[in-house]
Enzyme design. Structure first.
Site, PDB file in Angstrom:
ATOM      1  N   LYS A 176       0.832  -1.201   0.000  1.00 15.24           N
ATOM      2  CA  LYS A 176       0.000   0.000   0.000  1.00 15.24           C
ATOM      3  C   LYS A 176       0.869   1.254   0.000  1.00 15.24           C
ATOM      4  O   LYS A 176       1.914   1.302   0.660  1.00 15.24           O
ATOM      5  CB  LYS A 176      -0.887   0.011   1.252  1.00 15.24           C
ATOM      6  CG  LYS A 176      -1.920  -1.096   1.289  1.00 15.24           C
ATOM      7  CD  LYS A 176      -2.898  -0.987   0.137  1.00 15.24           C
ATOM      8  CE  LYS A 176      -3.997  -2.028   0.241  1.00 15.24           C
ATOM      9  NZ  LYS A 176      -4.842  -2.032  -0.981  1.00 15.24           N
ATOM     10  N   ASP A 205      -0.073   0.121  -4.539  1.00 21.43           N
ATOM     11  CA  ASP A 205      -1.512   0.364  -4.640  1.00 21.43           C
ATOM     12  C   ASP A 205      -1.862   1.601  -3.824  1.00 21.43           C
ATOM     13  O   ASP A 205      -1.715   1.596  -2.601  1.00 21.43           O
ATOM     14  CB  ASP A 205      -2.260  -0.857  -4.101  1.00 21.43           C
ATOM     15  CG  ASP A 205      -3.772  -0.730  -4.219  1.00 21.43           C
ATOM     16  OD1 ASP A 205      -4.253   0.295  -4.727  1.00 21.43           O
ATOM     17  OD2 ASP A 205      -4.462  -1.680  -3.793  1.00 21.43           O
ATOM     18  N   GLU A 231      -1.192   0.781  -8.902  1.00 16.80           N
ATOM     19  CA  GLU A 231      -2.631   0.496  -8.894  1.00 16.80           C
ATOM     20  C   GLU A 231      -3.453   1.664  -8.360  1.00 16.80           C
ATOM     21  O   GLU A 231      -3.100   2.264  -7.350  1.00 16.80           O
ATOM     22  CB  GLU A 231      -2.867  -0.755  -8.039  1.00 16.80           C
ATOM     23  CG  GLU A 231      -4.313  -1.193  -7.922  1.00 16.80           C
ATOM     24  CD  GLU A 231      -4.425  -2.567  -7.278  1.00 16.80           C
ATOM     25  OE1 GLU A 231      -3.626  -3.473  -7.629  1.00 16.80           O
ATOM     26  OE2 GLU A 231      -5.302  -2.748  -6.415  1.00 16.80           O
ATOM     27  N   GLU A 257     -10.310  -1.631  -9.432  1.00 21.70           N
ATOM     28  CA  GLU A 257     -11.162  -2.605  -8.740  1.00 21.70           C
ATOM     29  C   GLU A 257     -12.514  -2.012  -8.395  1.00 21.70           C
ATOM     30  O   GLU A 257     -13.497  -2.740  -8.234  1.00 21.70           O
ATOM     31  CB  GLU A 257     -10.464  -3.085  -7.464  1.00 21.70           C
ATOM     32  CG  GLU A 257     -10.352  -2.018  -6.386  1.00 21.70           C
ATOM     33  CD  GLU A 257      -9.297  -2.322  -5.343  1.00 21.70           C
ATOM     34  OE1 GLU A 257      -8.199  -2.749  -5.718  1.00 21.70           O
ATOM     35  OE2 GLU A 257      -9.575  -2.125  -4.146  1.00 21.70           O
ATOM     36  N   ASP A 280     -12.942  -7.408 -10.218  1.00 20.25           N
ATOM     37  CA  ASP A 280     -13.071  -8.542  -9.297  1.00 20.25           C
ATOM     38  C   ASP A 280     -14.418  -9.185  -9.582  1.00 20.25           C
ATOM     39  O   ASP A 280     -15.439  -8.487  -9.644  1.00 20.25           O
ATOM     40  CB  ASP A 280     -13.012  -8.004  -7.858  1.00 20.25           C
ATOM     41  CG  ASP A 280     -13.017  -9.108  -6.804  1.00 20.25           C
ATOM     42  OD1 ASP A 280     -13.610 -10.175  -7.047  1.00 20.25           O
ATOM     43  OD2 ASP A 280     -12.432  -8.872  -5.731  1.00 20.25           O
ATOM     44  N   HIS A 307      -8.479  -7.912  -9.174  1.00 22.72           N
ATOM     45  CA  HIS A 307      -8.536  -7.698  -7.727  1.00 22.72           C
ATOM     46  C   HIS A 307      -9.122  -8.964  -7.114  1.00 22.72           C
ATOM     47  O   HIS A 307     -10.073  -9.542  -7.650  1.00 22.72           O
ATOM     48  CB  HIS A 307      -9.442  -6.500  -7.425  1.00 22.72           C
ATOM     49  CG  HIS A 307      -9.710  -6.290  -5.967  1.00 22.72           C
ATOM     50  ND1 HIS A 307     -10.783  -6.853  -5.316  1.00 22.72           N
ATOM     51  CD2 HIS A 307      -9.034  -5.576  -5.040  1.00 22.72           C
ATOM     52  CE1 HIS A 307     -10.760  -6.497  -4.051  1.00 22.72           C
ATOM     53  NE2 HIS A 307      -9.703  -5.716  -3.850  1.00 22.72           N
ATOM     54  N   GLU A 332      -4.351 -11.991  -7.457  1.00 16.95           N
ATOM     55  CA  GLU A 332      -3.967 -11.395  -6.178  1.00 16.95           C
ATOM     56  C   GLU A 332      -4.367 -12.321  -5.024  1.00 16.95           C
ATOM     57  O   GLU A 332      -5.458 -12.894  -5.036  1.00 16.95           O
ATOM     58  CB  GLU A 332      -4.691 -10.044  -6.032  1.00 16.95           C
ATOM     59  CG  GLU A 332      -4.468  -9.337  -4.708  1.00 16.95           C
ATOM     60  CD  GLU A 332      -5.183  -7.980  -4.633  1.00 16.95           C
ATOM     61  OE1 GLU A 332      -6.106  -7.744  -5.445  1.00 16.95           O
ATOM     62  OE2 GLU A 332      -4.819  -7.173  -3.769  1.00 16.95           O
TER      63      GLU A 332
HETATM   64 MG    MG Z   1      -6.348  -2.388  -4.728  1.00 14.16          MG
END
Ligand code: MG
Length: 381
Positions: A176, A205, A231, A257, A280, A307, A332
């Protein structure tokens, strides 16, 4: 064979530690108060006793709203129908709910139903979903999704965290960013690169936390760390902003996502807002709709890396679609503190030392719910 029942179960498990990403940087207290992991399971039962299992995203709202949509609004489109007409049922649900659907809760609810219908179809025909879709591969590269922010977590802790994931077999890890100023996050990225080593992939991300110019400034700094993708740099509501970032850097922009359906992704892809496509199946409209998105991405030469976070059922559903795609590059895997990942299924496939997850060979999704775990953690309706 006709559909006899459609039902949902909300499972919620306390998380052991608090984590946060950029999106939640202003609501840390709220996030910590909600320190749990949830999954909404959707089951579609037929008159000959077969049960298909799916999952609908409830992130981050209460489960009850999505449960009401499935059990009260979508159910009438499904009861008494032949469950093998998946495309037809999807279209009926979409058109029937259009005026307050098209995105958000209704599409997430439809996603759970669609996955359950595919599981049912596989069970009825004795084939795994990825083969029904036309298999491309039977093992899929997996990447570790980790490196969240946490209280007292140092850059050395982050480096150790990603190094341990590499030792488990992962060839790539995502961390992150975006909850700290750019220069502070760069220290975390440097530490993560050291932990990953020079030959394996590192991704970041931002969870939509930057404006386009800050995102571009970060993207250019990411180039020295050879980041494999960046991301969700900006809001999915600003595809032109995302395209501006993508055009200004050599780092591939991945997302979103938070976008759903082929219609949402058409905008992102046509405007060149993304270089990596990441729907996703539990949010974007199910396996049926995500496949359409993946094929559109293929026509534009873009890899599909979904995602997939929060539950092993999500992972398996996404895995089947990726295994059926020529542009399905990897999947992922939630590597944070999440008791659902170990508890929800009796037989979740796991990563091997080759960095890949083998597809389950059983019919449908090819996995079985852990009913004892679900009974222990089911939220009474
Ligand atoms: Mg993400």
């Amino acid at each position: 064979m006709k559909i006899r029942d459609v039902r949902t179960t909300h499972v919620q498990v306390a998380r052991r530690e608090s984590l946060w990403s950029a999106t939640h940087q202003y609501v840390h207290r709220t996030l910590r108060a909600r320190s749990h992991r949830s999954a909404l399971i959707v089951e579609v039962e037929t008159d000959d006793g077969l049960v298909g299992v799916g999952q609908a995203s409830i992130s981050p709202g209460p489960a009850g709203t999505t449960q009401a949509v499935i059990e009260q609004e979508l159910r009438p489109y499904l009861i008494g129908e032949d469950p093998s007409f998946i495309e037809g049922l999807w279209a009926r649900m979409y058109r029937g709910t259009l005026q307050h659907g098209r995105r958000g809760i209704v599409i997430a609810a439809m996603s759970g139903v669609d996955i359950a219908l595919w599981d049912l179809q596989g069970k009825a025909l004795g084939q795994p979903i990825y083969k029904l879709l036309g298999a491309y591969r039977d093992r899929v590269d997996a990447y570790a999704s980790a490196g969240w922010y946490a209280e007292g977590k140092t850059v050395d802790d982050l480096s150790s965290e990603v190094r341990a994931l590499m030792e488990q077999g992962y060839r790539a890890v995502k961390i992150k960013i975006g909850a700290l100023p750019v220069n502070e996050d760069l220290g975390r990225i440097r530490a993560a690169r050291e932990g990953v080593g020079p030959s394996r992939a590192l991704m970041v991300d931002a969870n939509r936390s930057y404006d386009p110019k800050t995102a571009l400034r970060m993207a250019r700094r990411l180039e020295e760390f050879d980041v494999a993708f960046f991301e969700e740099p900006v809001s999915p509501d600003d595809p032109d902003g995302s395209a501006f970032v993508a055009a200004g850097t050599t780092i591939p922009i991945a997302g979103y996502e938070t976008e759903v359906t082929r219609f949402g992704y058409r905008e992102l892809i046509q405007r060149r807002a993304v270089d990596v496509v990441q729907p996703d199946v539990i949010w974007a409209g199910g396996i049926s709709e995500a496949r359409k998105i993946a094929e559109m991405a293929s026509a534009w030469g873009l890899p599909y890396i979904p995602h997939s976070f929060g539950s092993p059922l999500t992972l398996v559903a996404n895995l089947h679609l990726v295994a059926s795609l020529d542009n399905g590059q990897s999947v992922e895997v939630d590597c944070t503190d999440n008791p659902l990942m170990d508890g929800l299924l009796l037989d979740c496939p796991t990563i091997g030392l080759d960095g890949q997850i083998p597809l389950p060979s059983g019919p449908g999704l090819g996995v079985e719910l852990n009913r004892a775990f679900i009974e222990d953690y089911r939220v009474p309706g």
